[in-house]
Design a protein around this motif. Structure first.
Motif, PDB file in Angstrom:
ATOM      1  N   LYS A  29       0.829  -1.204   0.000  1.00  9.92           N
ATOM      2  CA  LYS A  29       0.000   0.000   0.000  1.00  9.92           C
ATOM      3  C   LYS A  29       0.866   1.258   0.000  1.00  9.92           C
ATOM      4  N   VAL A  30       1.978   1.253   0.711  1.00  6.11           N
ATOM      5  CA  VAL A  30       2.877   2.410   0.725  1.00  6.11           C
ATOM      6  C   VAL A  30       3.454   2.619  -0.674  1.00  6.11           C
ATOM      7  N   GLN A  31       3.912   1.549  -1.307  1.00  2.84           N
ATOM      8  CA  GLN A  31       4.462   1.653  -2.661  1.00  2.84           C
ATOM      9  C   GLN A  31       3.413   2.198  -3.623  1.00  2.84           C
ATOM     10  N   GLN A  32       2.197   1.722  -3.486  1.00  2.36           N
ATOM     11  CA  GLN A  32       1.112   2.178  -4.355  1.00  2.36           C
ATOM     12  C   GLN A  32       0.822   3.661  -4.125  1.00  2.36           C
ATOM     13  N   LYS A  33       0.856   4.081  -2.865  1.00  6.85           N
ATOM     14  CA  LYS A  33       0.575   5.481  -2.547  1.00  6.85           C
ATOM     15  C   LYS A  33       1.690   6.400  -3.070  1.00  6.85           C
ATOM     16  N   VAL A  34       2.935   5.980  -2.907  1.00  7.03           N
ATOM     17  CA  VAL A  34       4.066   6.799  -3.328  1.00  7.03           C
ATOM     18  C   VAL A  34       4.099   6.956  -4.848  1.00  7.03           C
ATOM     19  N   GLY A  88       1.606   6.266  -6.939  1.00  3.50           N
ATOM     20  CA  GLY A  88       0.300   6.607  -7.504  1.00  3.50           C
ATOM     21  C   GLY A  88      -0.456   5.398  -7.994  1.00  3.50           C
ATOM     22  N   ALA A  89       0.226   4.473  -8.603  1.00  2.00           N
ATOM     23  CA  ALA A  89      -0.395   3.242  -9.093  1.00  2.00           C
ATOM     24  C   ALA A  89       0.692   2.373  -9.694  1.00  2.00           C
ATOM     25  N   TRP A  90       0.364   1.148  -9.957  1.00  2.57           N
ATOM     26  CA  TRP A  90       1.299   0.275 -10.639  1.00  2.57           C
ATOM     27  C   TRP A  90       1.231   0.592 -12.123  1.00  2.57           C
TER      28      TRP A  90
END
Length: 107
Positions: free
Chosen positions: A53-58, A60-62
């Motif tokens: 979730k942190v990676q996705q938030k940073v 923006g999206a995959w």
């Protein structure tokens, strides 16, 4: 015929239910303070998902589905070796050297 209003039991509030559970199971809830092999919480799965979730938030999206799958596979590998008390850096070094860590065989 229905029960009289005086005979009905009011439902307990969530706070009261929690307080009663803590009172009745104090030994179980405080076991981590006596037995250090018991973790403070049981949120290992939640912690495993938090990085995603942190990676996705940073970011923006995959950007691509294969990229998301690669990230998830790497995170799962790291999480698994940690659960077996193996250093993630050692496991990754061995992986790239052609010696991947494998789950122990069970009988």
């Amino acid at each position: 015929m229905g029960a009289r209003a005086a005979d009905r039991v009011a439902p307990r509030s969530k706070a009261k239910t929690l307080a009663m559970r803590l009172r009745d199971r104090t030994t179980e809830y405080q076991r981590y303070m006596v037995d250090f092999s018991v973790p403070f919480d049981n949120n290992r799965a939640e912690r495993d998902l938090r990085m995603i979730k942190v990676q996705q938030k940073v970011s923006g999206a995959w950007r691509t589905l294969p990229g998301a799958r690669r990230f998830a596979r790497i995170r799962a590998y790291i999480s698994t070796v940690r659960k077996h008390n193996i250093s993630p850096l050692t496991a990754l070094r061995d992986l790239f050297a052609g010696r991947p860590w494998m789950l122990p065989a069970t009988s």
